[in-house]
Each structure stands twice: as structure tokens, then as C-alpha cells.
Design a protein around this motif. Sequence first.
Motif, short mmCIF file in Angstrom:
data_model
loop_
_atom_site.label_atom_id
_atom_site.label_comp_id
_atom_site.label_asym_id
_atom_site.label_seq_id
_atom_site.Cartn_x
_atom_site.Cartn_y
_atom_site.Cartn_z
N PRO A 1 0.84 -1.20 0.00
CA PRO A 1 0.00 0.00 0.00
C PRO A 1 0.87 1.24 0.00
CG PRO A 1 0.20 -0.85 2.22
CD PRO A 1 0.92 -1.81 1.33
N PRO A 2 0.34 2.33 -0.50
CA PRO A 2 1.08 3.59 -0.37
C PRO A 2 1.11 4.01 1.09
CG PRO A 2 -1.13 3.96 -1.21
CD PRO A 2 -0.94 2.48 -1.17
N GLY A 3 1.96 4.97 1.43
CA GLY A 3 2.05 5.45 2.80
C GLY A 3 0.74 6.04 3.27
N GLY A 4 0.63 6.21 4.56
CA GLY A 4 -0.59 6.76 5.13
C GLY A 4 -0.38 7.15 6.57
N ASP A 5 -1.47 7.52 7.20
CA ASP A 5 -1.44 8.02 8.57
C ASP A 5 -2.21 7.06 9.47
OD1 ASP A 5 -2.83 9.88 10.79
OD2 ASP A 5 -0.89 10.72 10.20
N LEU A 6 -1.75 6.93 10.73
CA LEU A 6 -2.39 6.00 11.66
C LEU A 6 -3.79 6.42 12.07
CD1 LEU A 6 0.59 5.05 14.01
CD2 LEU A 6 -0.35 3.74 12.11
N THR A 7 -4.20 7.62 11.71
CA THR A 7 -5.58 8.04 11.99
C THR A 7 -6.52 7.77 10.82
OG1 THR A 7 -5.17 10.30 11.19
CG2 THR A 7 -4.73 9.86 13.54
N ASP A 8 -5.96 7.32 9.70
CA ASP A 8 -6.73 7.12 8.47
C ASP A 8 -7.19 5.67 8.39
OD1 ASP A 8 -7.76 6.90 5.94
OD2 ASP A 8 -5.97 7.62 4.89
N LEU A 9 -8.50 5.46 8.48
CA LEU A 9 -9.03 4.10 8.46
C LEU A 9 -8.74 3.38 7.14
CD1 LEU A 9 -12.47 4.25 10.32
CD2 LEU A 9 -10.54 2.74 10.84
N ARG A 10 -8.66 4.12 6.04
CA ARG A 10 -8.36 3.46 4.77
C ARG A 10 -6.94 2.89 4.79
NH1 ARG A 10 -9.76 8.38 0.94
NH2 ARG A 10 -8.64 9.35 2.68
N PHE A 11 -6.00 3.65 5.35
CA PHE A 11 -4.64 3.17 5.48
C PHE A 11 -4.57 1.97 6.42
CE2 PHE A 11 -0.48 3.61 7.80
CZ PHE A 11 0.31 3.09 6.79
N LEU A 12 -5.29 2.06 7.53
CA LEU A 12 -5.30 0.94 8.47
C LEU A 12 -5.89 -0.31 7.82
CD1 LEU A 12 -6.44 2.72 11.78
CD2 LEU A 12 -4.12 2.36 10.89
N GLY A 13 -6.91 -0.12 7.01
CA GLY A 13 -7.50 -1.26 6.31
C GLY A 13 -6.52 -1.92 5.36
N ARG A 14 -5.72 -1.12 4.67
CA ARG A 14 -4.71 -1.70 3.78
C ARG A 14 -3.67 -2.47 4.57
NH1 ARG A 14 -5.33 3.42 1.16
NH2 ARG A 14 -3.38 4.19 2.06
N LEU A 15 -3.32 -1.96 5.73
CA LEU A 15 -2.36 -2.68 6.57
C LEU A 15 -2.94 -4.03 7.02
CD1 LEU A 15 -0.93 0.18 8.82
CD2 LEU A 15 0.19 -0.95 6.89
#
Length: 633
Positions: A456-470
Motif C-alpha cells: 500500500p502507499p504510505g498513510g497516517d495512523l488516523t486514516d481508516l483506509r490506510f489501516l484497512g490496507r495494513l
Amino acid sequence: MNTIFDSADSPGAGTRPVAGPLSTVLLGPDARREHGFWRRLVATEPFRRPLWPPPGPTPDERLALAHARLRTLNSALDSAARPAADPRALAALHEWLAPVDPALATVAGIHYNLFLGSLLDHDADSPRDLSDFLRLRRIGTFLCTEVAHGNDAAAAETTATYDRARDGFVLHTPHAGAQKFMPNTSPAGGPKSGLVAARLIVDGSDQGVFLLLVPLTDASRALPGVRVRRLPARMGSPVDHCLTSFDQVFVDRGALLGGVQGRIGDDGVFRSGTEGRRRRFLASIGRVTTGRICMSASAVGSARATLAVAVRYGGHRFVSGGRSSPPVPVAAHRSHYGPLAEAMATVFAMSLLHRRVLDRWEKAAARPPAEREAADRLVDIAKGWITWQARAVIVECRERCGAQGLLENNGMTELVTGIEGAITAEGDNLAIHSRAAAAMLSDVAQAPQEEVDSAPPGGDLTDLRFLGRLLGQVERIWFGRAAARMARAPQGDPLERWNAASGPALRGVEAHAYRQAAHGYDHALAALPEGGARERLGELARLFALRWIARNSGDLLAAGHLTAGQVDGLTDATEQLVADVSGHLPELAESFALPRELLADWPIAGSRYTDAYDDPDASWHTTATREPAGGTR
């Protein structure tokens, strides 16, 4: 937005702007129709818990009470066939009855789902008279597993041999290992009939395991040729689990539950549209899948009830605040509210995954076989994950209530032990997760490598979309490891290859369950308008995802999906969410929509819980009426 709350019984009008919408999130948009009957039922007098100090009922008395309640429930239904024919009604039945009376949920689930449901499913083209079972003149039970055959019930050794001269079947138990193990077959509760899984032998040929309808007992004893012996006491709900065997018991040809898997015609010839004995067996016991959904529902309901009690108790149990400070509620301490906040995020995830699985499974019924198989697999994964998570939540909540939580009258002990039954019932969790892991590992092996390795591309720990990719990357990591280990194992030995891969593959199944639960949060958030309820749900969703990501942070860091700074920031991000969620625990627990009457039956759920232990003859009541020592002046 519709809600299950009625204006007259809403538990706390001040917080309904949050609790009402979140109840709809947990129970579905049609909650009043789907859950209202069962919620009202558990609040009525026949389902209330007896209060202390009278001695607690014995196991046999509790079993008798469960059967009495089953009759009350059956009389309240517009048709006893409704729950058998409606998976949502069955799930809701378990969701509400399991926290009130686990034994009742067990006998009701067996009767309506495994017994009546199987009869309705397999006899649609030639319906039989079910009036005795619909009116509970006879209680239904289900005899599948044997002493030597549990998760491999397809290898059952009880036989049903076709007797051409009498046009029927002879049931027989050939040895001790073939005794039916754990069905509730004693005369407790009234006369019983059972669906018996037996190996169908026609003209000497083994056609696979089928179900046959067999009368087992009258009101006081087993019928001729049927032997029933009670098993030792089982931890948890007091159901009459037994060993059951057959000695040349004859039933007519109509006892066989036929269908596409096979039947014997008027000419005495066996015909089947299903190739293979295992497939015939799975078609015969199709109701076990519905049973797994019901086990998830029982776990969800029990976890919610236990958490609600723990949250309430933590708010009115006071402890010393320090040398110069007034007492404070125990819930003021991070060591107490932290585990409950994390449990709240888990319980919402369990509820959302349960509803997601039920929706998908219902829709798949009319879809191609591959989609049905995928939906069944998700049922298996959810059953294992939800019941395991429920055990962790229930044990944590019991511990947060201290010694009070160990007392039966406070409602937790039955749920602590009862969840163990759900973990084993309808397929042991580890066995059904292993089967899912093998199927998913095969899918991974066939997936394009670039899809498996995509980052996944980088993201922020407050972003649910980023957390979902993780969350998705955690799943890929574990299945990738499993595939690599299997590839290195020697060819030609399937067991050794599976043993090499099973550890990481099972971790992959766990990761898949977390990802599916996170999707449940995503869909629920998308349906909520801006406001307090959406904010609360978003906090829970992030807390749920971060806890799992933290457990796998080393792998995510090594694979380049997290930076060192993000790993270092996981603790602070999680602690902030714990603090945010803990400030709203009472209103979040209120969204469970538990009836006031239900909570009133558990003393520690009320602020005046010490009244349950008051002694009317003790000195603090009698001193004021005594004449002071030495007489009056």
C-alpha cells in the motif's frame, strides 16, 4: 433512522441520540422486526432470573426450567416452523436467549434448527406430519457425532441397513466407539425423537451417511432397542448430554431424509444425484452451517451482556482515591477502563462481522456454487473467530468484576463456561479454521504474484483506509509464508506439507477474520450521518484496527508497510483512542439495547447492588429498636 428502542422502555433518553443509531448498527436496519420479539420475550416473567438468597437451582432443576421456557417460547410463536425456516430468526433467538439461559438456547437451537430445519429442508417435495414437533408433544434432537468420530463425522459407523422384505432400515451400533456422543436424548423435558446420522447400507453397498428420523424415548424411558446413558456433568449449561446406541432398531423407509443426495424409491432401488459419499453426507447435514451462524450469535449476545454488566459495575463500585482524596469509581483507573474499552471495540467488531456474514450467506443461497462455498467458508471463519473473541471478552469482564463476578446470581459464570460449548459445537474451531486455511492457501497459490506482493502507499495512523490496507497486508504476509513453507516441504507427503504450512496459514485465517470485521466497520460508518454516533463508531474502528496492527507491527515494518516512526507512534495512538472510547463506555453499552428487566436480574448491574446482600435480621437493622445496655435514663 429505525431503532429497536421503544419510547416507553428506552434505557436512558439522554443518550439515545448516540445509543439509538448504534443499536441499529449492531442489530441491523430492520432491528424491530428481526429482534423485537426476542428482546420482549426475555424481559417477561418466565425468563427472569431467580434472585438470591433462595438456594440456586440444581442442574436438573435448571434443565427442567429450560424445557418449561422452551414450551413458553413455542406457545408465543405464531408458527413454530418460522424460526426453523428463517435463519435470521434463528440467529436472533440465540443472540437474546444465550445470555439469559444458555441451556434454553442449546435445546431450542437443536430443536428448531438441526431437527425441524433439517426435516423442512429435506422433505419439501414429500412433506411429513410435523404437528407433534411443532406443538412440542415431542422434542427433536440431533445425533451426528460418535465417541470415536467428532469432526470426522463423515466416518460415522452407526449403520442403517435397508431391509427389502420389510421396506425399512435396521439401525445398529456395532461397537463402543460408534455410540452417539453428546446429543440431548434423555426423557428430560418430555418424549423425544432424533435425526440419526447413519451409514446407509443397501444390498451390501455403502452409500454414505444419511439422516433418519427415529423415535427415541417416551415420557419416562428409552424405547425398545434404544439405549440412553447420561454422560458425566459437562461444564457450562446443564443440558442432558448422553451416550445413545441402537440394537437392531427398525424404522420404515419414510424415516430416511431424502433429497438430491439420495433416496430409495418404491422399487427398493437407491438413486442419488450427488456423486461421492462425503458430498452426500455434507448435503444431509447442511443445517450445521446455520448452526455455526447461531453459535456466533450466541457468542455475540453473551459478550455484549457481560460487557454491559462490567461497564455498569465499574461505574458504581467505588475504591479509595488516595490519602486525601474522596473515593472514586473503579472505572476511573486506566488499568480498569482500558481493557473494557478494548473489549468494546472487539464486541462491536464481532457484532458487525456476524451481521456481515449472515447477509452474505443469505444472498449466496441463490448464487453459483463457488460463491456458496466462499460464503460457507466465511461462516466457518467467523464462527471460530467470534467465539474465541467472546471467550476473551467474557473472561476479561468477569475479572474486572472481581469476586462479585464469580457468583452465579450476577450472571457471568454461566457465560464464562457456556462459551466453551460454542467453541466446540457445530465443529471445533481449530478444525474448521484448518479447513478454511487449506482452501485459502490454495487460492493464494493460484493468485498472481504481483497481487500477493503489492504494497500500500504510505498513510497516517488516523486514516481508516490506510489501516484497512495494513490489515490486508498482514493477511498476505502470513499466507505468503505458509505458501513458501509448503513449497519447500518434500513432495508426495500431503500431511508433512500441511504441517509445514498450517501454523502461518492459521495466522492468515485469523488475519482474514480481522480484515472482514474491519470491513464491517467500514460499511457501518458509510451508512451513518455525521454526528456523535459516527464519531464513536470511528473511534472504535480505529482502536480495533490499531490493536491488531500493533500485534503485527514487526512484520509490517520489515516488509516496508510501516515506518519506524509509525511503529513508535502506535502506543500513543492506541492510548488516545482508549481514553476517547472509555469516556463513552456507558452510552456504548446502552446501544446493546438490553431490556431493563434483564439487567435488573443481575445485582451488580445496578447502583444499589449491595442491597442484594442485605440482611434484614442483622444488627444494623435491629440496633435502633433495642433498649440500650444498662436501661434507660
